[in-house]
Design a protein around this motif. Structure first.
Motif, PDB file in Angstrom:
ATOM      1  N   LEU A   1       7.820-119.530  28.270  1.00  0.00           N
ATOM      2  CA  LEU A   1       8.297-118.162  28.097  1.00  0.00           C
ATOM      3  C   LEU A   1       7.189-117.269  27.553  1.00  0.00           C
ATOM      4  O   LEU A   1       6.988-116.133  28.025  1.00  0.00           O
TER       5      LEU A   1
ATOM      6  N   CYS B   1      13.140-120.230  20.221  1.00  0.00           N
ATOM      7  CA  CYS B   1      13.175-121.299  21.235  1.00  0.00           C
ATOM      8  C   CYS B   1      12.917-122.650  20.586  1.00  0.00           C
ATOM      9  O   CYS B   1      11.980-123.367  20.961  1.00  0.00           O
TER      10      CYS B   1
ATOM     11  N   GLU C   1      17.431-118.309  22.156  1.00  0.00           N
ATOM     12  CA  GLU C   1      17.421-118.960  23.465  1.00  0.00           C
ATOM     13  C   GLU C   1      17.823-120.430  23.381  1.00  0.00           C
ATOM     14  O   GLU C   1      18.127-121.048  24.392  1.00  0.00           O
ATOM     15  N   SER C   2      17.807-121.007  22.205  1.00  0.00           N
ATOM     16  CA  SER C   2      18.129-122.422  22.041  1.00  0.00           C
ATOM     17  C   SER C   2      19.566-122.692  22.463  1.00  0.00           C
ATOM     18  O   SER C   2      20.483-121.949  22.116  1.00  0.00           O
TER      19      SER C   2
ATOM     20  N   VAL D   1      15.308-123.895  31.612  1.00  0.00           N
ATOM     21  CA  VAL D   1      14.129-124.641  32.031  1.00  0.00           C
ATOM     22  C   VAL D   1      14.553-125.955  32.676  1.00  0.00           C
ATOM     23  O   VAL D   1      15.373-126.694  32.138  1.00  0.00           O
TER      24      VAL D   1
ATOM     25  N   TYR E   1      13.795-108.815  29.449  1.00  0.00           N
ATOM     26  CA  TYR E   1      13.680-109.859  30.461  1.00  0.00           C
ATOM     27  C   TYR E   1      13.389-109.279  31.842  1.00  0.00           C
ATOM     28  O   TYR E   1      12.668-109.891  32.629  1.00  0.00           O
TER      29      TYR E   1
ATOM     30  N   THR F   1      10.407-120.595  34.930  1.00  0.00           N
ATOM     31  CA  THR F   1      10.856-119.529  34.032  1.00  0.00           C
ATOM     32  C   THR F   1      10.813-118.172  34.728  1.00  0.00           C
ATOM     33  O   THR F   1      11.728-117.358  34.585  1.00  0.00           O
TER      34      THR F   1
ATOM     35  N   VAL G   1      10.436-124.974  26.191  1.00  0.00           N
ATOM     36  CA  VAL G   1      11.031-123.673  26.507  1.00  0.00           C
ATOM     37  C   VAL G   1      10.126-122.536  26.063  1.00  0.00           C
ATOM     38  O   VAL G   1       9.832-121.611  26.823  1.00  0.00           O
TER      39      VAL G   1
ATOM     40  N   LYS H   1      18.527-114.958  34.713  1.00  0.00           N
ATOM     41  CA  LYS H   1      18.722-114.988  33.266  1.00  0.00           C
ATOM     42  C   LYS H   1      20.067-114.365  32.914  1.00  0.00           C
ATOM     43  O   LYS H   1      20.471-113.350  33.488  1.00  0.00           O
TER      44      LYS H   1
ATOM     45  N   GLU I   1      18.112-120.530  27.616  1.00  0.00           N
ATOM     46  CA  GLU I   1      17.005-121.017  28.436  1.00  0.00           C
ATOM     47  C   GLU I   1      17.570-121.784  29.626  1.00  0.00           C
ATOM     48  O   GLU I   1      18.628-122.388  29.548  1.00  0.00           O
TER      49      GLU I   1
END
Length: 447
Positions: free
Chosen positions: A39, A105, A141-142, A177, A208, A186, A35, A191, A175
């Motif tokens: 990014l 991430c 983002e995780s 992905v 973003y 990406t 990820v 988003k 994320e």
């Protein structure tokens, strides 16, 4: 440490948004894996100066030398932005003090009890809290359970003495992905962004929008964004489970499940095709629903439907082995002592990712039953599992003729399935990879 008023924060929000729009902000990315590295590359390609952080010095050295290790990153893109000094990587987290915004991430695996392991998120957030400054944006983002941003990340950051919504911006943006996807990367994937406050959302969304081509959809809170991500993957999880259960039932009834799905998907509304397989793999779909079931217990709710889907999907490696045993039994061969060739160990086609691959479980079951297991994978030359090293073997006439059963476990494009059809003794196709080859062969079976 200086504490800012809400009026100052609005002014600071506008200032940071302006930095994002004119690309003068310095961006940090913590975690340079599947990820984080894509990014970081996209942010650098958009014109930002980016600092990538990782605890693995081997990774940071590779990035700084322009050496790519993630399939979805273009080698030339990485080399170019490193040479232009738009991206550098480091293990020195003190450099977080130089960034205007930082994205977390890092992995969010499950522990041995199938409960969320947030240790990587916690460790990263603690490092950021040491160097956070007024006006900084932090985005998680995780993939994680709803509430992580506000219940876990926020208190750690506020341990610095700064206050979220008063001194710094905090948001969650999951994320999305999809390794190996040829169309959505990406750069062009929409988003979702949810901030702790309106200013937090506005600032994060601005970042973003200055990087990505896809739509940026704002939601009312981090919890909504966190739940949205879990819902995405749970949706796939339960529908794949339905396809797998249909495959098991069709197998018992002598019906071709692949033909059933092909027929069903001719309906232009009310149906979306999902396909059976040897089990679920990857970091998201096999894991993320368990984050939700764990969190649901806090509210005295049992997610029966989701957990049942997990049981079905987790049982597929056993079903595949049972199918293998049946095929061998029909030619008077026991599993014990038979030679089996697995075509593919990656969890999905045309990638080199082994994470949570169901093929690893199949290998374990087969070896416990005394099967001599070999594999061929054009993307994974070797790997270590449970302390044992496995190496991909060549696919040729001599190998196929020496194998009792050849099993398509990953539907890689770069495999000579015609060669398999011509020389393999028995074939089990768990991915319908050979659907365009003569399926009237007496030695060809599908899941």
């Amino acid at each position: 440490m200086t504490v800012l008023s809400s009026k100052d924060l609005s002014t600071l929000a506008e200032s940071l948004i302006e930095k994002f729009q004119n690309k003068t902000a310095i961006i940090g990315v913590v975690g340079l894996g599947y990820v984080g590295l894509p990014l970081a590359v996209e942010k650098a390609k958009a014109g930002f100066h980016v600092i990538g952080f990782d605890v693995q010095e081997k990774r940071t050295d590779m990035v700084n030398n322009g050496i790519n290790f993630i399939g979805d990153v273009v080698d030339d893109d990485l080399r170019e932005i490193v040479q232009d000094k738009r991206l550098k990587a480091t293990t020195d987290y003190s450099l977080i003090s130089e960034v205007d915004a930082v994205a977390i991430c890092v992995p969010t695996p499950l522990d041995m009890y199938q409960q969320p392991d947030t240790s990587y998120v916690e460790a990263s957030t603690k490092e950021i809290s040491k160097y956070i400054k007024p006006g900084m944006l932090v985005v998680l983002e995780s993939t994680t359970y709803p509430g992580t941003t506000e219940e876990l990340v926020r208190p750690i950051l506020e341990g610095s003495g700064l206050r979220c919504g008063e001194d710094f911006f905090l948001a969650y943006s999951p994320e999305r992905v999809d390794p190996g996807n040829k169309h959505f990367k990406t750069k062009n994937t929409p988003k979702v962004v949810g901030g702790v406050t309106n200013d937090c959302t506005k600032v994060a969304a601005s970042l973003y929008r200055s990087v990505l081509e896809g739509e940026v959809h704002e939601v009312s809170s981090p919890a909504v964004a966190e739940m949205e991500k879990i819902y995405e993957n749970t949706f796939r999880h339960v529908n794949i489970a339905l396809a797998n259960e249909m495959a098991i039932l069709c197998n018992k009834m002598g019906i071709d499940v692949w033909e059933v799905i092909d027929a069903a998907k001719t309906k232009p509304y009310g149906f979306m095709p999902f396909y059976p397989g040897p089990g679920l793999g990857g970091h998201c779909i096999p894991i993320d629903p368990f984050y939700l079931t764990w969190k649901a217990r806090e509210y005295n709710y049992h997610t029966k439907f989701i957990e049942l889907a997990g049981e079905i999907n987790n049982s597929m490696p056993d079903f595949v082995v049972e199918k293998m045993a049946s095929i061998l039994n029909d030619v008077k061969k026991p599993l014990n002592g038979s030679k089996v060739l697995l075509l593919g160990v990656a969890y999905k086609k045309d990638i080199d990712d082994l994470r949570e691959s169901p093929v690893l479980k199949i290998i374990e079951i087969l070896e416990q039953k005394g099967v001599l297991v070999a594999y061929h994978d054009p993307f994974i030359a070797s790997f270590v599992h449970n302390g044992k090293c496995y190496e991909s073997i060549s696919l040729n006439k001599e190998v196929l003729e020496s194998i009792d059963l050849t099993v398509v476990t990953t539907d890689h494009s770069d495999v000579d399935y015609s060669l398999v059809t011509e020389y393999a003794n028995q074939i089990l196709d768990t991915r319908n990879a050979m659907k365009n080859i003569n399926q009237d062969l007496e030695n060809y079976f599908r899941l």
